[in-house]
Scaffold this active site. Structure first.
Site: not given
Length: 318
Positions: A10-11, A129, A160-161, A164, A166, A168, A288
């Site tokens: 992922g990101n 983060c 940016s969220a 994963g 969200r 957590n 973040n």
């Protein structure tokens, strides 16, 4: 060069891969591991000639280069990391956990990287983060005066969220609060995260509030400034938004925040931060995510330096 694998395409995993490829003189990406064969991260890794697997950790174990890998970065989720760590434990790899699972001890490079490396632990946790951005400040204040209570508010762009982050959110607040205490040195810690829906997206902003007794204000300012400079060595976009602020508070007004047995509280210290990303893979507003991957890279390089140092006497004798 020490070979590393990254689990999670992922990101965060993809940004970390690109950081290692572009800026590290100590690490080499041997594998990118995911579970979605069509993910952008795996596709990008293939274009960059990095070996990939979409079969998760089992696929990593099956790779020819697995035995040569020293360090595994896990950028999946808290639940997935628990399973991944159990699978990898017997293979003698160093795990750098970018999830809130917190199986291993917390590491914030500017605060306690050397201490944790000296303990020779094989699984370290990168907190969150918000923790990477704010715990150095709590630690800086704690170096000058006892901190009875520390509260951090991390405001990040909603864009940016990813899924994963969200998934957590609860683990974020719990893990960050624990690390504010155990790494930052506060008697009690609290963490709040805000997903800011503003468009165009805003960069990461963090507020750190510390309750203390009477303090030497110049000493606190100097300690915070030194710590910001230290963090900015591996996160160039990390900086103070404004001067450190000091306000008088009444102990009666904050008594519900304080744990039993702390000394007299008379001062609120407020520190305001911004974190702009390096835009290696993610947009600059995603500070973040950038601070997590930058801190993880610093930890990975610290492990590599330790391994190289340990092997140097053997090479010289040979």
């Amino acid at each position: 060069m020490r070979k590393v694998a990254i689990i999670g395409s992922g990101n965060i995993g993809t940004d970390l891969m690109i950081k290692v490829l572009r800026v590290s003189d100590l690490l080499e990406v041997a594998a990118m591991v995911g579970i979605d064969p069509d993910s952008d991260g795996l596709a990008r890794a293939r274009r960059l000639k990095v070996q990939t697997t979409h079969e998760g950790v089992e696929g990593l174990l099956a790779l020819d280069e697995f035995d040569e890998i020293d360090i595994v970065f896990d950028a999946t989720s808290a639940g997935a990391h628990i399973k991944n760590a159990e699978t990898l434990r017997k293979f003698g790899k160093y795990l750098v956990d970018l999830t809130p699972a917190a199986i291993g001890p917390f590491v914030v490079p500017a605060v306690n990287l050397t201490d944790q490396l000296n303990r020779n632990v094989d699984n370290v946790n990168m907190v969150t983060c918000g923790g990477q951005a704010t715990i150095p400040i709590v630690a800086a204040v704690s170096q000058v005066t006892p901190v009875a209570y520390a509260e951090i508010v991390a405001s990040i762009s909603s864009k940016s969220a990813g899924p994963g982050t969200r998934a957590n959110i609860d683990e974020f607040t719990e893990t960050t609060a624990q690390a504010i205490e155990s790494v930052g040195g506060a008697a009690r810690g609290k963490a709040i995260i805000i997903l800011n829906p503003a468009d165009p997206p805003v960069i990461m902003r963090d507020t750190v509030l510390c309750l203390t007794g009477d303090v030497d204000q110049d000493a606190v300012r100097d300690s915070v400034s030194t710590m910001v400079e230290e963090v900015s060595r591996y996160v160039p976009g990390y900086h103070l938004k404004q001067e450190v602020q000091f306000d008088r508070v009444s102990a009666a007004d904050v008594r519900t925040l304080l744990p039993a047995g702390v000394g007299t509280v008379s001062t609120q210290i407020s520190v305001f931060l911004e974190v702009e990303g390096a835009a290696h893979y993610l947009p600059a507003y995603a500070g973040n995510l950038d601070i997590m991957t930058s801190a993880a890279l610093r930890v990975g390089e610290g492990i590599a330096e330790r391994l190289n140092h340990a092997e140097a006497p053997r090479r010289s004798r040979a």
